[in-house]
Design an enzyme around this catalytic site. Structure first.
Site, PDB file in Angstrom:
ATOM      1  N   TYR A   1       0.795  -1.226   0.000  1.00 56.53           N
ATOM      2  CA  TYR A   1       0.000   0.000   0.000  1.00 56.53           C
ATOM      3  C   TYR A   1       0.831   1.282   0.000  1.00 56.53           C
ATOM      4  O   TYR A   1       0.274   2.371  -0.094  1.00 56.53           O
ATOM      5  CB  TYR A   1      -0.907   0.024   1.238  1.00 56.53           C
ATOM      6  CG  TYR A   1      -1.852  -1.133   1.307  1.00 56.53           C
ATOM      7  CD1 TYR A   1      -2.958  -1.205   0.472  1.00 56.53           C
ATOM      8  CD2 TYR A   1      -1.637  -2.170   2.203  1.00 56.53           C
ATOM      9  CE1 TYR A   1      -3.834  -2.274   0.537  1.00 56.53           C
ATOM     10  CE2 TYR A   1      -2.508  -3.248   2.274  1.00 56.53           C
ATOM     11  CZ  TYR A   1      -3.608  -3.293   1.434  1.00 56.53           C
ATOM     12  OH  TYR A   1      -4.466  -4.351   1.499  1.00 56.53           O
TER      13      TYR A   1
ATOM     14  N   HIS B   1      -4.390   6.243  -0.945  1.00 58.27           N
ATOM     15  CA  HIS B   1      -4.886   6.222   0.437  1.00 58.27           C
ATOM     16  C   HIS B   1      -3.771   6.461   1.458  1.00 58.27           C
ATOM     17  O   HIS B   1      -4.060   6.760   2.611  1.00 58.27           O
ATOM     18  CB  HIS B   1      -5.530   4.858   0.692  1.00 58.27           C
ATOM     19  CG  HIS B   1      -6.856   4.908   1.381  1.00 58.27           C
ATOM     20  ND1 HIS B   1      -7.628   6.042   1.532  1.00 58.27           N
ATOM     21  CD2 HIS B   1      -7.571   3.916   1.974  1.00 58.27           C
ATOM     22  CE1 HIS B   1      -8.743   5.745   2.166  1.00 58.27           C
ATOM     23  NE2 HIS B   1      -8.740   4.467   2.459  1.00 58.27           N
TER      24      HIS B   1
ATOM     25  N   TYR C   1      -4.656  -0.682   9.871  1.00 54.57           N
ATOM     26  CA  TYR C   1      -5.351  -0.488   8.611  1.00 54.57           C
ATOM     27  C   TYR C   1      -6.309   0.687   8.761  1.00 54.57           C
ATOM     28  O   TYR C   1      -6.782   1.015   9.843  1.00 54.57           O
ATOM     29  CB  TYR C   1      -6.050  -1.751   8.089  1.00 54.57           C
ATOM     30  CG  TYR C   1      -5.047  -2.773   7.613  1.00 54.57           C
ATOM     31  CD1 TYR C   1      -4.536  -2.709   6.324  1.00 54.57           C
ATOM     32  CD2 TYR C   1      -4.584  -3.761   8.466  1.00 54.57           C
ATOM     33  CE1 TYR C   1      -3.596  -3.631   5.889  1.00 54.57           C
ATOM     34  CE2 TYR C   1      -3.641  -4.679   8.043  1.00 54.57           C
ATOM     35  CZ  TYR C   1      -3.147  -4.609   6.762  1.00 54.57           C
ATOM     36  OH  TYR C   1      -2.212  -5.510   6.342  1.00 54.57           O
TER      37      TYR C   1
ATOM     38  N   ASN D   1      -9.433   1.555   8.151  1.00 52.13           N
ATOM     39  CA  ASN D   1     -10.782   1.534   8.720  1.00 52.13           C
ATOM     40  C   ASN D   1     -10.805   1.354  10.232  1.00 52.13           C
ATOM     41  O   ASN D   1     -11.865   1.466  10.841  1.00 52.13           O
ATOM     42  CB  ASN D   1     -11.617   0.434   8.067  1.00 52.13           C
ATOM     43  CG  ASN D   1     -11.816   0.682   6.586  1.00 52.13           C
ATOM     44  OD1 ASN D   1     -11.425   1.708   6.046  1.00 52.13           O
ATOM     45  ND2 ASN D   1     -12.427  -0.268   5.925  1.00 52.13           N
TER      46      ASN D   1
END
Length: 190
Positions: free
Chosen positions: A10, A15, A61, A63
């Site tokens: 990532y 993001h 992460y 969320n």
């Protein structure tokens, strides 16, 4: 505090602009982000402009970013009134930044998690624009935010990461309104 998802998969995604801002600040301030035993975040303390800046990257992460509270408060001085969250937003074009004193999550899952954990919305946010997926691409938002920008878009976003890092440092020396006015008037590419 920068928001993102942990791991090399990532690291360059849209993001993860919050993580990249924190990493750039750590490099500029010559501090190392470290994970204490049993903690689900990386933390570094840096001295700048007569103050202490705590750099934080949750390892939960996106969320679940709010899960690091209240443990984080037991490690650092301050509370929600001193919190600044750096994150991406679909609501600004790639490369544009905006500083806000408070607000809703606007659908951002990382901010939603923090708001739920803190029980309040009155903390500062520094948004880095990533734009929205194109209609022609028919790309869903989750796929879009978890892919890496390319070409000119990538350059504009990386410039915005540098602008965001500079804004964080200015907040230690200047009133938030002054930084907010300067940052919010600046447009991508200017």
């Amino acid at each position: 505090m920068g928001l993102g998802n942990p791991g090399p998969r990532y690291s360059r995604t849209r993001h993860n602009v919050g993580f990249r801002t924190v990493e750039l600040l750590a490099k500029r301030l010559r501090v190392n982000l470290k994970r204490a035993l049993w903690k689900n975040y990386l933390l570094a303390a840096a001295h700048h402009a007569g103050g202490v800046l705590y750099l934080v990257k949750p390892l939960t992460y996106m969320n679940r970013s709010g899960q690091i509270f209240p443990d984080l408060w037991s490690q650092v001085k301050g509370g929600a009134e001193s919190l600044l969250v750096v994150c991406d937003t679909l609501d600004l074009p790639p490369g544009q930044c905006r500083l806000r004193r408070k607000g809703s999550s606007a659908g951002h899952k990382g901010l939603s998690s923090i708001i739920a954990s803190l029980g309040r919305e009155d903390f500062m946010r520094l948004y880095i624009g990533i734009g929205r997926p194109g209609l022609a691409d028919r790309e869903e938002v989750p796929d879009y935010v978890l892919t890496s920008p390319q070409g000119e878009e990538a350059e504009r976003i990386e410039e915005a990461v540098a602008t965001a890092a500079e804004a964080v440092l200015r907040l230690l020396a200047e009133e938030p309104e002054k930084v907010m006015n300067a940052l919010n008037q600046k447009r991508a590419g200017s």
